[in-house]
Design a protein around this motif. Structure first.
Motif, PDB file in Angstrom:
ATOM      1  N   ALA A  57     -17.809 -21.395  15.086  1.00 36.28           N
ATOM      2  CA  ALA A  57     -17.576 -20.013  14.540  1.00 36.28           C
ATOM      3  C   ALA A  57     -18.554 -19.686  13.224  1.00 36.28           C
ATOM      4  CB  ALA A  57     -15.841 -19.906  14.368  1.00 36.28           C
ATOM      5  N   GLY A  58     -18.474 -20.314  13.119  1.00 36.83           N
ATOM      6  CA  GLY A  58     -19.196 -20.137  10.893  1.00 36.83           C
ATOM      7  C   GLY A  58     -18.625 -20.495   9.794  1.00 36.83           C
ATOM      8  N   ILE A  59     -17.577 -21.004   9.898  1.00 40.08           N
ATOM      9  CA  ILE A  59     -17.148 -21.471   9.356  1.00 40.08           C
ATOM     10  C   ILE A  59     -18.348 -22.839   8.045  1.00 40.08           C
ATOM     11  CG2 ILE A  59     -15.139 -23.274   8.120  1.00 40.08           C
ATOM     12  CD1 ILE A  59     -13.231 -21.780  10.350  1.00 40.08           C
ATOM     13  N   LEU A  60     -18.072 -23.054   6.903  1.00 39.02           N
ATOM     14  CA  LEU A  60     -18.999 -23.666   6.828  1.00 39.02           C
ATOM     15  C   LEU A  60     -18.402 -24.684   5.094  1.00 39.02           C
ATOM     16  CD1 LEU A  60     -21.215 -20.503   5.338  1.00 39.02           C
ATOM     17  CD2 LEU A  60     -21.915 -22.686   7.069  1.00 39.02           C
ATOM     18  N   LEU A  61     -18.811 -25.570   4.439  1.00 40.51           N
ATOM     19  CA  LEU A  61     -18.105 -26.364   3.864  1.00 40.51           C
ATOM     20  C   LEU A  61     -18.190 -25.658   2.360  1.00 40.51           C
ATOM     21  CD1 LEU A  61     -20.453 -29.774   4.418  1.00 40.51           C
ATOM     22  CD2 LEU A  61     -17.607 -29.558   4.989  1.00 40.51           C
ATOM     23  N   GLY A  62     -16.561 -25.793   1.669  1.00 39.62           N
ATOM     24  CA  GLY A  62     -16.173 -24.955   0.719  1.00 39.62           C
ATOM     25  C   GLY A  62     -15.862 -23.571   1.020  1.00 39.62           C
ATOM     26  N   ASP A  63     -15.689 -23.365   2.374  1.00 38.50           N
ATOM     27  CA  ASP A  63     -15.036 -21.952   2.695  1.00 38.50           C
ATOM     28  C   ASP A  63     -13.599 -22.714   2.786  1.00 38.50           C
ATOM     29  OD1 ASP A  63     -17.278 -20.840   2.990  1.00 38.50           O
ATOM     30  OD2 ASP A  63     -16.602 -20.412   5.693  1.00 38.50           O
ATOM     31  N   ILE A  64     -12.514 -21.635   1.936  1.00 36.62           N
ATOM     32  CA  ILE A  64     -11.161 -21.341   1.791  1.00 36.62           C
ATOM     33  C   ILE A  64     -10.166 -21.004   2.423  1.00 36.62           C
ATOM     34  CG2 ILE A  64      -8.921 -21.396  -0.312  1.00 36.62           C
ATOM     35  CD1 ILE A  64     -11.116 -21.814  -2.748  1.00 36.62           C
ATOM     36  N   LEU A  65      -9.468 -21.417   3.281  1.00 35.53           N
ATOM     37  CA  LEU A  65      -8.956 -20.644   4.491  1.00 35.53           C
ATOM     38  C   LEU A  65      -8.136 -19.505   3.944  1.00 35.53           C
ATOM     39  CD1 LEU A  65      -8.788 -22.857   7.431  1.00 35.53           C
ATOM     40  CD2 LEU A  65     -10.910 -21.172   6.285  1.00 35.53           C
ATOM     41  N   ILE A  66      -7.181 -18.864   4.207  1.00 33.94           N
ATOM     42  CA  ILE A  66      -6.246 -18.312   3.674  1.00 33.94           C
ATOM     43  C   ILE A  66      -5.515 -17.247   4.754  1.00 33.94           C
ATOM     44  CG2 ILE A  66      -7.425 -18.388   1.310  1.00 33.94           C
ATOM     45  CD1 ILE A  66      -7.847 -15.180   1.704  1.00 33.94           C
ATOM     46  N   THR A  67      -5.543 -16.955   5.772  1.00 37.05           N
ATOM     47  CA  THR A  67      -5.190 -16.476   6.804  1.00 37.05           C
ATOM     48  C   THR A  67      -5.487 -17.227   8.356  1.00 37.05           C
ATOM     49  OG1 THR A  67      -5.869 -14.255   7.212  1.00 37.05           O
ATOM     50  CG2 THR A  67      -4.695 -14.835   5.441  1.00 37.05           C
ATOM     51  N   PHE A  68      -4.636 -17.257   8.728  1.00 38.39           N
ATOM     52  CA  PHE A  68      -4.274 -17.646  10.364  1.00 38.39           C
ATOM     53  C   PHE A  68      -3.565 -16.760  11.278  1.00 38.39           C
ATOM     54  CE2 PHE A  68      -6.576 -21.533  11.985  1.00 38.39           C
ATOM     55  CZ  PHE A  68      -7.069 -22.224  10.756  1.00 38.39           C
ATOM     56  N   ASN A  69      -4.788 -15.845  11.616  1.00 37.14           N
ATOM     57  CA  ASN A  69      -4.112 -14.209  12.596  1.00 37.14           C
ATOM     58  C   ASN A  69      -2.950 -13.990  11.813  1.00 37.14           C
ATOM     59  OD1 ASN A  69      -5.318 -14.407  14.995  1.00 37.14           O
ATOM     60  ND2 ASN A  69      -3.376 -15.057  16.439  1.00 37.14           N
ATOM     61  N   ASP A  70      -3.007 -12.773  10.594  1.00 38.12           N
ATOM     62  CA  ASP A  70      -2.661 -12.677   9.410  1.00 38.12           C
ATOM     63  C   ASP A  70      -1.394 -13.930   8.609  1.00 38.12           C
ATOM     64  OD1 ASP A  70      -4.410 -10.294   9.628  1.00 38.12           O
ATOM     65  OD2 ASP A  70      -2.851  -9.740  11.148  1.00 38.12           O
ATOM     66  N   ALA A  71      -1.675 -14.664   8.825  1.00 40.20           N
ATOM     67  CA  ALA A  71      -0.216 -15.155   8.784  1.00 40.20           C
ATOM     68  C   ALA A  71      -0.693 -16.596   7.617  1.00 40.20           C
ATOM     69  CB  ALA A  71       0.176 -16.226   9.968  1.00 40.20           C
ATOM     70  N   ARG A  72      -0.215 -15.878   6.564  1.00 41.86           N
ATOM     71  CA  ARG A  72      -0.174 -16.531   4.480  1.00 41.86           C
ATOM     72  C   ARG A  72      -0.630 -18.460   4.942  1.00 41.86           C
ATOM     73  NH1 ARG A  72      -2.829 -18.312   1.095  1.00 41.86           N
ATOM     74  NH2 ARG A  72      -3.107 -17.630  -0.589  1.00 41.86           N
ATOM     75  N   VAL A  73      -1.718 -18.419   4.843  1.00 39.91           N
ATOM     76  CA  VAL A  73      -2.235 -20.263   4.974  1.00 39.91           C
ATOM     77  C   VAL A  73      -1.984 -20.994   3.568  1.00 39.91           C
ATOM     78  CG1 VAL A  73      -4.147 -21.816   5.286  1.00 39.91           C
ATOM     79  CG2 VAL A  73      -3.229 -20.087   7.090  1.00 39.91           C
ATOM     80  N   LYS A  74      -1.356 -21.221   3.440  1.00 40.00           N
ATOM     81  CA  LYS A  74      -1.116 -22.366   1.365  1.00 40.00           C
ATOM     82  C   LYS A  74      -1.429 -23.290   1.219  1.00 40.00           C
ATOM     83  CE  LYS A  74       2.719 -19.073   0.410  1.00 40.00           C
ATOM     84  NZ  LYS A  74       3.977 -18.693   0.530  1.00 40.00           N
ATOM     85  N   ASP A  75      -1.448 -24.392   2.552  1.00 43.77           N
ATOM     86  CA  ASP A  75      -1.360 -25.769   2.353  1.00 43.77           C
ATOM     87  C   ASP A  75      -2.128 -26.711   4.280  1.00 43.77           C
ATOM     88  OD1 ASP A  75       0.767 -26.585   4.183  1.00 43.77           O
ATOM     89  OD2 ASP A  75       1.839 -26.637   1.850  1.00 43.77           O
TER      90      ASP A  75
END
Length: 326
Positions: free
Chosen positions: A268-286
């Motif tokens: 999908a193109g995710i890289l080291l150091g990326d900070i994920l903050i949402t999945f399908n518009d749902a907020r990701v906190k931890d």
């Protein structure tokens, strides 16, 4: 006059209350209640089995569907050879179809067409105070039952192993040895779930909706499909100035610290150091938020949108969730 909404947490007080509240009519009402409970046991008992696992106290099981036995996974331990004893004492072989420790459900196949199948009800109809029965079968084939009421009934929850349980149901019944894996039966004589042990030996019930979902997958695949990204993650806090600049609500996120080769995340193109903050518009906190999402089997092989922070900027990607390898 008897007011049916007044119910004690202790079933002995229920009977005492009934007796004291209606004076001269008490014997007839108590006799009617007693006979109704016995009739309910008779309607269900043929679908209750004893699951023989080579231990002193064997769990019970439920003939959930035609040819399908459901029991408590935890109670099986590491038993390899399992048989079941039917009501009346006959012992027959069964074949393991699958186990899911996260929901405490194990499924076996049985080839005994004459065994009655449980009438499965909807646990969503349960309310605090409803009278229920817990049932079990001894290794000798004798039926056992305990009566109680629903003391807690609330929404969906997650087990310590990460399983998604559709309702939190705590019946005020005693799970004597052998009762784990047996049915919880409502006043209609419907099996609304499978009983298991919670903390401090309290009784918990896995609702019928959850059991049905797990059975569907174990019968077909022999396992529960879990989502897979192929990343190592750690929780991270976003500084206030970054939240303000990117208009992000909340300071939590998940930083990617490892990516497996050719995994869904890499594709999908995710890289080291990326900070994920949402999945399908749902907020990701931890990381628990991410795992909770991946544990929902309906998202396996589905393409979802993710939003992440990369180099101080927001980046939107799509990723196809894989299936966790076993």
């Amino acid at each position: 006059m008897w007011r049916p909404y007044v119910i004690s947490n202790d079933i002995e007080y229920v009977v005492l209350y009934l007796y004291m509240s209606i004076s001269s009519n008490a014997p007839n009402l108590l006799l009617s209640l007693s006979q109704s409970l016995a009739d309910t046991v008779e309607r269900v008992e043929g679908a209750v089995v004893s699951v023989n696992v080579g231990r002193r106290f064997s769990p019970s099981g439920i003939h959930w569907r035609n040819g399908i036995i459901v029991t408590s996974d935890e109670s099986l331990h590491n038993s390899e050879e399992v048989t079941v004893t039917l009501n009346g004492g006959k012992t027959v072989p069964v074949k393991l179809l699958g186990r899911d420790a996260s929901t405490d459900v194990a499924v076996f196949q049985i080839d005994s067409p004459d065994i009655p199948v449980a009438n499965i009800g909807d646990a969503a109809t349960l309310k605090v105070g409803h009278l229920v029965l817990g049932m079990a079968l001894s290794r000798e084939g004798n039926i056992k039952a305990v009566m109680g009421n629903i003391s807690v009934c609330s929404g969906a929850w997650k087990s310590m192993s990460g399983g998604n349980i559709d309702q939190f149901i705590c019946p005020d019944i005693t799970l004597y040895p052998g009762f784990a894996g047996g049915p919880l039966v409502d006043a209609n004589g419907d099996v609304v779930g499978m009983n298991t042990s919670g903390r401090r030996a309290t009784a918990l019930t896995i609702p019928s909706k959850t059991v049905n979902r797990v059975v569907d997958q174990l019968v077909v695949k022999g396992r529960i499909a879990r989502g897979y990204l192929g990343v190592g993650m750690q929780p991270v806090r976003l500084p206030q100035n970054l939240q303000t600049a990117l208009n992000i609500t909340g300071d939590g996120g998940v930083i990617v610290v490892n990516i497996e080769n050719n995994a869904p995340a890499e594709q999908a193109g995710i890289l080291l150091g990326d900070i994920l903050i949402t999945f399908n518009d749902a907020r990701v906190k931890d990381t628990n938020d991410v795992l909770a999402y991946l544990n929902q089997s309906q998202y396996v092989n589905q393409t979802i949108s993710v939003q992440l922070v990369r180099g101080g900027e927001l980046v939107n990607l799509t990723v196809t969730i894989g299936e966790r390898p076993f």
